[in-house]
Design a protein around this motif. Structure first.
Motif, PDB file in Angstrom:
ATOM      1  N   GLU A 290      -9.962  21.475 -12.639  1.00 41.06           N
ATOM      2  CA  GLU A 290      -9.099  21.336 -11.382  1.00 41.06           C
ATOM      3  C   GLU A 290      -8.258  22.454 -11.183  1.00 41.06           C
ATOM      4  O   GLU A 290      -7.306  22.725 -12.025  1.00 41.06           O
ATOM      5  CB  GLU A 290      -8.113  20.134 -11.688  1.00 41.06           C
ATOM      6  N   ALA A 291      -8.464  23.219 -10.171  1.00 45.53           N
ATOM      7  CA  ALA A 291      -7.802  24.125  -9.869  1.00 45.53           C
ATOM      8  C   ALA A 291      -6.932  24.112  -8.672  1.00 45.53           C
ATOM      9  O   ALA A 291      -6.166  25.134  -8.123  1.00 45.53           O
ATOM     10  CB  ALA A 291      -8.549  25.498  -9.500  1.00 45.53           C
ATOM     11  N   HIS A 292      -6.738  22.977  -8.027  1.00 44.43           N
ATOM     12  CA  HIS A 292      -5.875  22.840  -6.630  1.00 44.43           C
ATOM     13  C   HIS A 292      -4.882  21.670  -6.900  1.00 44.43           C
ATOM     14  O   HIS A 292      -4.431  21.198  -6.008  1.00 44.43           O
ATOM     15  CB  HIS A 292      -6.840  22.237  -5.526  1.00 44.43           C
ATOM     16  N   GLU A 293      -4.767  21.017  -8.067  1.00 38.65           N
ATOM     17  CA  GLU A 293      -3.551  20.318  -8.347  1.00 38.65           C
ATOM     18  C   GLU A 293      -2.291  20.766  -8.218  1.00 38.65           C
ATOM     19  O   GLU A 293      -2.220  21.792  -8.361  1.00 38.65           O
ATOM     20  CB  GLU A 293      -3.931  19.140  -9.493  1.00 38.65           C
ATOM     21  N   HIS A 294      -1.168  20.093  -7.939  1.00 31.03           N
ATOM     22  CA  HIS A 294       0.241  20.314  -8.118  1.00 31.03           C
ATOM     23  C   HIS A 294       0.605  20.575  -9.562  1.00 31.03           C
ATOM     24  O   HIS A 294       0.216  19.612 -10.480  1.00 31.03           O
ATOM     25  CB  HIS A 294       1.150  19.652  -7.396  1.00 31.03           C
ATOM     26  N   TYR A 295       1.103  21.502 -10.359  1.00 30.11           N
ATOM     27  CA  TYR A 295       1.517  21.645 -11.423  1.00 30.11           C
ATOM     28  C   TYR A 295       2.387  20.432 -11.890  1.00 30.11           C
ATOM     29  O   TYR A 295       3.326  20.397 -11.249  1.00 30.11           O
ATOM     30  CB  TYR A 295       2.053  23.060 -11.929  1.00 30.11           C
ATOM     31  N   ARG A 296       2.422  20.060 -13.025  1.00 28.07           N
ATOM     32  CA  ARG A 296       3.167  18.952 -13.465  1.00 28.07           C
ATOM     33  C   ARG A 296       3.936  19.462 -14.997  1.00 28.07           C
ATOM     34  O   ARG A 296       2.816  19.922 -15.982  1.00 28.07           O
ATOM     35  CB  ARG A 296       2.539  17.588 -13.796  1.00 28.07           C
TER      36      ARG A 296
ATOM     37  N   GLU B 242     -11.080  22.165  -3.700  1.00 29.76           N
ATOM     38  CA  GLU B 242      -9.808  21.599  -3.085  1.00 29.76           C
ATOM     39  C   GLU B 242      -9.538  20.450  -3.730  1.00 29.76           C
ATOM     40  O   GLU B 242     -10.448  19.849  -4.624  1.00 29.76           O
ATOM     41  CB  GLU B 242     -10.570  21.160  -1.598  1.00 29.76           C
ATOM     42  N   TYR B 243      -8.408  19.801  -3.550  1.00 30.61           N
ATOM     43  CA  TYR B 243      -7.767  18.610  -4.360  1.00 30.61           C
ATOM     44  C   TYR B 243      -8.453  17.358  -3.745  1.00 30.61           C
ATOM     45  O   TYR B 243      -8.333  16.911  -2.703  1.00 30.61           O
ATOM     46  CB  TYR B 243      -6.228  18.810  -4.508  1.00 30.61           C
ATOM     47  N   HIS B 244      -8.889  16.380  -4.827  1.00 30.52           N
ATOM     48  CA  HIS B 244      -9.214  15.226  -4.524  1.00 30.52           C
ATOM     49  C   HIS B 244      -8.533  14.106  -5.591  1.00 30.52           C
ATOM     50  O   HIS B 244      -9.002  14.492  -6.700  1.00 30.52           O
ATOM     51  CB  HIS B 244     -10.693  14.813  -4.379  1.00 30.52           C
ATOM     52  N   ALA B 245      -7.822  13.211  -5.201  1.00 33.24           N
ATOM     53  CA  ALA B 245      -7.320  11.993  -6.249  1.00 33.24           C
ATOM     54  C   ALA B 245      -8.381  11.501  -6.764  1.00 33.24           C
ATOM     55  O   ALA B 245      -8.072  11.142  -8.071  1.00 33.24           O
ATOM     56  CB  ALA B 245      -6.376  11.189  -5.382  1.00 33.24           C
ATOM     57  N   GLU B 246      -9.502  11.301  -6.198  1.00 31.83           N
ATOM     58  CA  GLU B 246     -10.589  10.628  -7.026  1.00 31.83           C
ATOM     59  C   GLU B 246     -11.939  11.135  -6.405  1.00 31.83           C
ATOM     60  O   GLU B 246     -11.981  11.775  -5.437  1.00 31.83           O
ATOM     61  CB  GLU B 246     -10.735   8.950  -6.428  1.00 31.83           C
ATOM     62  N   TYR B 247     -12.656  11.157  -7.236  1.00 34.36           N
ATOM     63  CA  TYR B 247     -14.005  12.068  -7.301  1.00 34.36           C
ATOM     64  C   TYR B 247     -15.117  10.949  -7.268  1.00 34.36           C
ATOM     65  O   TYR B 247     -15.309   9.927  -7.968  1.00 34.36           O
ATOM     66  CB  TYR B 247     -14.199  12.923  -8.174  1.00 34.36           C
ATOM     67  N   SER B 248     -16.118  11.128  -6.308  1.00 35.30           N
ATOM     68  CA  SER B 248     -17.435  10.275  -6.361  1.00 35.30           C
ATOM     69  C   SER B 248     -18.618  11.129  -6.422  1.00 35.30           C
ATOM     70  O   SER B 248     -18.639  12.454  -6.080  1.00 35.30           O
ATOM     71  CB  SER B 248     -17.352   9.150  -5.293  1.00 35.30           C
ATOM     72  N   ASN B 249     -19.508  10.692  -6.207  1.00 40.37           N
ATOM     73  CA  ASN B 249     -20.919  11.544  -6.187  1.00 40.37           C
ATOM     74  C   ASN B 249     -21.074  12.181  -4.741  1.00 40.37           C
ATOM     75  O   ASN B 249     -21.868  13.079  -4.806  1.00 40.37           O
ATOM     76  CB  ASN B 249     -22.123  10.654  -6.542  1.00 40.37           C
ATOM     77  N   ASN B 250     -20.194  11.613  -3.997  1.00 45.08           N
ATOM     78  CA  ASN B 250     -20.158  12.077  -2.586  1.00 45.08           C
ATOM     79  C   ASN B 250     -19.183  13.079  -2.146  1.00 45.08           C
ATOM     80  O   ASN B 250     -19.181  13.755  -1.306  1.00 45.08           O
ATOM     81  CB  ASN B 250     -20.270  11.076  -1.463  1.00 45.08           C
ATOM     82  N   SER B 251     -18.624  13.307  -3.270  1.00 48.39           N
ATOM     83  CA  SER B 251     -17.483  14.333  -3.136  1.00 48.39           C
ATOM     84  C   SER B 251     -17.828  15.685  -3.032  1.00 48.39           C
ATOM     85  O   SER B 251     -18.856  16.027  -3.561  1.00 48.39           O
ATOM     86  CB  SER B 251     -16.278  14.332  -4.257  1.00 48.39           C
ATOM     87  N   PRO B 252     -17.399  16.685  -2.183  1.00 50.72           N
ATOM     88  CA  PRO B 252     -17.608  18.009  -2.097  1.00 50.72           C
ATOM     89  C   PRO B 252     -17.275  18.903  -3.329  1.00 50.72           C
ATOM     90  O   PRO B 252     -16.304  18.644  -4.239  1.00 50.72           O
ATOM     91  CB  PRO B 252     -16.788  18.624  -1.004  1.00 50.72           C
ATOM     92  N   LEU B 253     -18.373  19.412  -3.653  1.00 56.48           N
ATOM     93  CA  LEU B 253     -18.483  19.992  -4.958  1.00 56.48           C
ATOM     94  C   LEU B 253     -18.765  21.763  -4.873  1.00 56.48           C
ATOM     95  O   LEU B 253     -19.296  22.035  -3.969  1.00 56.48           O
ATOM     96  CB  LEU B 253     -19.474  19.692  -6.179  1.00 56.48           C
TER      97      LEU B 253
ATOM     98  N   ARG C 116      -9.333  14.067 -15.811  1.00 55.43           N
ATOM     99  CA  ARG C 116      -7.918  14.606 -15.626  1.00 55.43           C
ATOM    100  C   ARG C 116      -6.788  13.736 -16.253  1.00 55.43           C
ATOM    101  O   ARG C 116      -6.892  12.515 -15.823  1.00 55.43           O
ATOM    102  CB  ARG C 116      -7.577  14.841 -14.211  1.00 55.43           C
ATOM    103  N   ASP C 117      -5.784  14.275 -16.725  1.00 55.10           N
ATOM    104  CA  ASP C 117      -4.849  13.628 -17.427  1.00 55.10           C
ATOM    105  C   ASP C 117      -5.323  12.248 -18.261  1.00 55.10           C
ATOM    106  O   ASP C 117      -4.587  11.626 -18.577  1.00 55.10           O
ATOM    107  CB  ASP C 117      -3.829  12.966 -16.503  1.00 55.10           C
ATOM    108  N   TRP C 118      -6.486  12.695 -19.005  1.00 60.36           N
ATOM    109  CA  TRP C 118      -6.871  11.855 -19.902  1.00 60.36           C
ATOM    110  C   TRP C 118      -6.198  12.242 -21.422  1.00 60.36           C
ATOM    111  O   TRP C 118      -5.780  11.248 -22.028  1.00 60.36           O
ATOM    112  CB  TRP C 118      -8.256  12.084 -20.030  1.00 60.36           C
ATOM    113  N   LEU C 119      -5.822  13.579 -21.346  1.00 60.00           N
ATOM    114  CA  LEU C 119      -5.149  13.920 -22.696  1.00 60.00           C
ATOM    115  C   LEU C 119      -3.620  14.287 -22.205  1.00 60.00           C
ATOM    116  O   LEU C 119      -3.522  15.086 -21.381  1.00 60.00           O
ATOM    117  CB  LEU C 119      -5.654  15.215 -23.176  1.00 60.00           C
ATOM    118  N   THR C 120      -2.829  13.553 -23.008  1.00 57.76           N
ATOM    119  CA  THR C 120      -1.247  13.833 -22.551  1.00 57.76           C
ATOM    120  C   THR C 120      -0.491  13.713 -23.982  1.00 57.76           C
ATOM    121  O   THR C 120      -0.712  12.747 -24.873  1.00 57.76           O
ATOM    122  CB  THR C 120      -0.961  12.800 -21.541  1.00 57.76           C
ATOM    123  N   PRO C 121       0.684  14.542 -23.905  1.00 59.72           N
ATOM    124  CA  PRO C 121       1.581  14.430 -24.987  1.00 59.72           C
ATOM    125  C   PRO C 121       2.628  13.215 -24.950  1.00 59.72           C
ATOM    126  O   PRO C 121       3.329  13.049 -26.047  1.00 59.72           O
ATOM    127  CB  PRO C 121       2.324  15.868 -25.143  1.00 59.72           C
ATOM    128  N   LYS C 122       2.778  12.732 -23.681  1.00 56.46           N
ATOM    129  CA  LYS C 122       3.626  11.790 -23.464  1.00 56.46           C
ATOM    130  C   LYS C 122       3.169  10.227 -24.344  1.00 56.46           C
ATOM    131  O   LYS C 122       1.871  10.066 -24.558  1.00 56.46           O
ATOM    132  CB  LYS C 122       3.523  11.321 -22.019  1.00 56.46           C
TER     133      LYS C 122
END
Length: 223
Positions: free
Chosen positions: A28-34, A141-152, A165-171
Motif C-alpha cells: 500500500e503506497a497511497h494510504e495516509h500515514y498513521r 491508488e488508494y482503495h478502502a476495500e479491494y475486490s477482484n474487480n479493483s484496479p491493480l 492491511r493493519d492486520w499487524l498492530t502494536p496497539k
C-alpha cells in the motif's frame, strides 16, 4: 493469492509466515500515514523486557494527513545510533547476529530520505533472508476495500487479493480477525529467544532471524 499489506519497520515474523503461500506482494503506497503503528516502529526483546524502536519522522503532528510514501525521516535525531546500539546490546551474543549485521547496517547508514524507501529496502533484504522470491508491486491508488474487480498494477497477475492491511498492530485493542484471518501469534511457533523466561510472541522478525538464522522459516505454521 496476492497479499496486500502496508510497509513496516522490521515487521513481526508473522508477516513472512503469511507470505509463504502467496503468489505476490502488493504494498500500500497511497494510504495516509498513521502514527503509533508498525509503519515506523518495531518491538524487540532486551534484558529489561520488550522494547519499541521508533523511527522519528518529520512533521509528526500532521503526519496522518500525509501520504505514507511521502513521509520523511527525521535525521536531526540520532536514532540510527540508538537503534543500532540497542540491537547490538540485545542480540550481539545471539547465534546469527553477525550473520546479518552488515547487511542491515549498510541500509541504515545509507540514510534514505523517505520512511517508505527505508522500509522497502529492509523488506527486500528480509525476503532474501527467508528465500521468498515473490513479485513485489505498489498500489497505484488508494482503495478502502479491494475486490477482484479493483484496479491493480498492470504487471500484477490476476490472482485474488488478500487484504492484510493493519492486520499487524502494536496497539492492545485490535479489530477482531475475520474467519480467514489467523491471529499473528498462531503463525509462528515458539523458538528459543535470547532473553527469557517464556516465549514472547509478536516481536520483530529480527528476533527470530538472530536466533535461528537460515532455519528461521521452519518455525512458521504455513496455512
Amino acid at each position: 493469492m496476492i497479499l496486500l499489506t502496508e510497509l513496516h519497520y522490521h515487521p513481526p515474523a508473522a508477516l513472512f509466515a503469511a507470505l509463504m503461500p502467496a503468489d505476490g506482494i502488493l504494498l500500500e503506497a497511497h494510504e495516509h500515514y498513521r502514527k503509533q503503528t508498525y509503519r515506523n516502529r518495531c518491538l524487540i526483546r532486551t534484558a529489561q523486557g520488550v522494547k519499541p524502536l521508533t523511527v522519528p519522522v518529520l512533521d509528526g503532528n500532521r503526519a496522518e494527513k500525509v501520504s505514507v510514501s511521502a513521509i520523511e525521516i527525521d535525521y536531526r535525531q540520532n536514532w540510527i545510533h540508538q537503534h543500532w546500539r540497542t540491537l547490538q546490546t540485545a542480540y550481539g551474543n545471539s547465534p546469527y547476529f553477525e550473520y546479518y549485521a552488515d547487511y542491515l547496517h549498510d541500509i541504515y547508514v545509507s540514510k534514505p530520505v523517505l520512511l517508505f524507501d527505508l522500509n522497502q529496502q529492509f523488506l527486500r533484504l528480509l525476503l532474501k533472508c527467508f528465500r521468498i522470491t515473490l513479485p513485489l508491486h505498489l498500489t497505484t491508488e488508494y482503495h478502502a476495500e479491494y475486490s477482484n474487480n479493483s484496479p491493480l498494477p498492470t504487471l500484477l497477475p490476476s490472482y485474488p487479493i488478500l487484504d492484510r492491511r493493519d492486520w499487524l498492530t502494536p496497539k492492545a485493542a485490535t479489530k477482531t480477525p475475520g474467519p480467514d484471518t489467523p491471529a499473528a501469534s498462531e503463525l509462528v511457533r515458539p523458538y528459543p529467544q535470547v532473553f527469557g523466561p517464556g516465549f514472547e510472541p509478536n516481536l520483530s522478525v529480527l528476533d527470530l532471524l538472530f536466533s535461528q538464522g537460515p532455519a528461521a522459516g521452519s518455525f512458521f505454521n504455513v496455512r
